[in-house]
Write an enzyme that holds these catalytic residues in place. Structure first.
Site, PDB file in Angstrom:
ATOM      1  N   ASP A  68       0.857  -1.267   0.247  1.00  0.00           N
ATOM      2  CA  ASP A  68       0.098  -0.002  -0.058  1.00  0.00           C
ATOM      3  C   ASP A  68       0.820   1.390   0.001  1.00  0.00           C
ATOM      4  O   ASP A  68       1.494   1.539   1.138  1.00  0.00           O
ATOM      5  CB  ASP A  68      -0.835   0.224   1.319  1.00  0.00           C
ATOM      6  N   ASN A 100       2.460   5.646 -10.771  1.00  0.00           N
ATOM      7  CA  ASN A 100       1.100   5.504 -11.369  1.00  0.00           C
ATOM      8  C   ASN A 100       0.044   5.659 -10.304  1.00  0.00           C
ATOM      9  O   ASN A 100      -0.899   6.255 -10.759  1.00  0.00           O
ATOM     10  CB  ASN A 100       1.055   4.671 -12.240  1.00  0.00           C
ATOM     11  N   SER A 151       1.043  12.671 -13.304  1.00  0.00           N
ATOM     12  CA  SER A 151       0.249  13.878 -12.790  1.00  0.00           C
ATOM     13  C   SER A 151      -1.199  13.868 -13.596  1.00  0.00           C
ATOM     14  O   SER A 151      -1.758  12.693 -13.955  1.00  0.00           O
ATOM     15  CB  SER A 151       1.103  15.196 -13.264  1.00  0.00           C
ATOM     16  N   SER A 152      -1.676  15.218 -13.842  1.00  0.00           N
ATOM     17  CA  SER A 152      -3.003  15.319 -14.294  1.00  0.00           C
ATOM     18  C   SER A 152      -3.335  16.677 -15.035  1.00  0.00           C
ATOM     19  O   SER A 152      -2.585  17.304 -14.325  1.00  0.00           O
ATOM     20  CB  SER A 152      -3.934  14.966 -13.194  1.00  0.00           C
ATOM     21  N   TYR A 165      -7.702  16.755  -5.139  1.00  0.00           N
ATOM     22  CA  TYR A 165      -6.967  15.981  -6.183  1.00  0.00           C
ATOM     23  C   TYR A 165      -6.002  17.065  -7.084  1.00  0.00           C
ATOM     24  O   TYR A 165      -4.957  16.549  -7.279  1.00  0.00           O
ATOM     25  CB  TYR A 165      -7.881  15.303  -7.059  1.00  0.00           C
ATOM     26  N   LYS A 169      -1.625  16.518  -7.552  1.00  0.00           N
ATOM     27  CA  LYS A 169      -1.015  16.706  -9.078  1.00  0.00           C
ATOM     28  C   LYS A 169      -0.117  17.608  -9.026  1.00  0.00           C
ATOM     29  O   LYS A 169       0.971  17.389  -9.747  1.00  0.00           O
ATOM     30  CB  LYS A 169      -1.785  16.489 -10.096  1.00  0.00           C
TER      31      LYS A 169
END
Length: 277
Positions: A68, A100, A151-152, A165, A169
């Protein structure tokens, strides 16, 4: 068939499904041995299936290891398990790390809880940091190593409900730049920032989020659906999400020798939704 990653060892966190599994497939096809990391016992069978398929198809060694990443001891435990599994005498090296694994607990400002904040930052930010910390002694000493962080677009677009969130990132991208300097003698360090990607994680977003992102999607060059594209029920009509293999292809590119002069970068893997400069 070219196998440019032959003999290299790659750890891909959260790789029993989705983007992680696609990344593992891409790296395996290039000859890398794989650690298929998963978090909960409920994913054990799926992780074993992924490992078996990659081993059989690509003639590499793929081993599922439960850890984890969102716990203080999980990352170090993962590295310890990888070492005991893959070391050859005194020789042990981790060539590639793909951070990831990630979670999203979206909420409007009044509804954000301390638990959501802590859970998301533990998995998305502290986990990658502790994993790199534990792996650092085993990274290559000749700059041949590769770290790629997921990332995003949410790090820079300010989507509604993503106070937490999006913040995680942005932190990942900041760490990417720091690590590219601190680890320059070991490896390159880059990030990729997908937008909507096929699968249950994106489809589970609340209507308020999906409505807010619709304009972005309609103005994203490569999200316009063309003949033969599968329909994504969670996407606006006439558009499509990224396929997991498309994100994996960008990650795989950054893991290769041809990307040796790229470090500290956020590579836009989002069809043109975000164009950084």
């Amino acid at each position: 068939m070219s196998r440019p990653l032959e003999g290299k060892l790659a750890i891909v966190t959260g790789s029993s499904r989705g983007i992680g599994a696609a990344i593992a497939e891409n790296l395996a096809s290039k000859g890398a041995d794989l650690v298929i990391n998963y978090t909960s016992q409920s994913s054990a069978e799926l992780a074993q299936t992924v490992a078996n398929e990659l081993s059989s198809t690509h003639k590499i060694r793929a081993v599922p290891i439960q850890a984890d990443i969102g716990t203080p001891d999980g990352p170090a435990g993962l590295v310890s398990a990888v070492k005991s599994t893959f070391s050859k005498g005194d020789k042990f090296q981790i060539d590639i790390i793909v951070n990831n694994a990630g979670i999203a607990e979206n909420a409007l400002i009044p509804d954000v809880t301390v638990a959501q904040f802590e859970n998301t930052y533990r998995v998305n930010v502290l986990g990658p940091l502790l994993l790199v910390q534990a792996a650092q002694p085993y990274l290559p000493k000749d700059r041949s190593g590769r770290i790629v962080n997921l990332s995003s677009v949410s790090s820079s677009t300010g989507f509604v409900t993503q106070s937490v969130y999006g913040g995680t990132k942005a932190a990942v991208e900041a760490m990417t730049r720091t690590w590219s300097r601190e680890l320059a003698d070991n490896c390159t360090v880059n990030a990729v920032n997908p937008g909507p990607v096929e699968g249950p994680m994106y489809a589970s977003n609340a209507p308020v989020f999906l409505e807010g992102i619709e304009g972005w999607i309609k103005h994203t060059p490569l999200m316009k659906a063309v003949e033969g594209d599968a329909v994504d029920a969670s996407m606006p009509a006439g558009t499509r999400a990224a396929r997991t293999k498309e994100i994996a292809g960008v990650v795989g590119m950054l893991c290769g020798e041809d990307a040796a002069w790229v470090t500290g970068q956020v590579v836009c893997a989002n069809g043109g939704m975000v164009m950084l400069h």
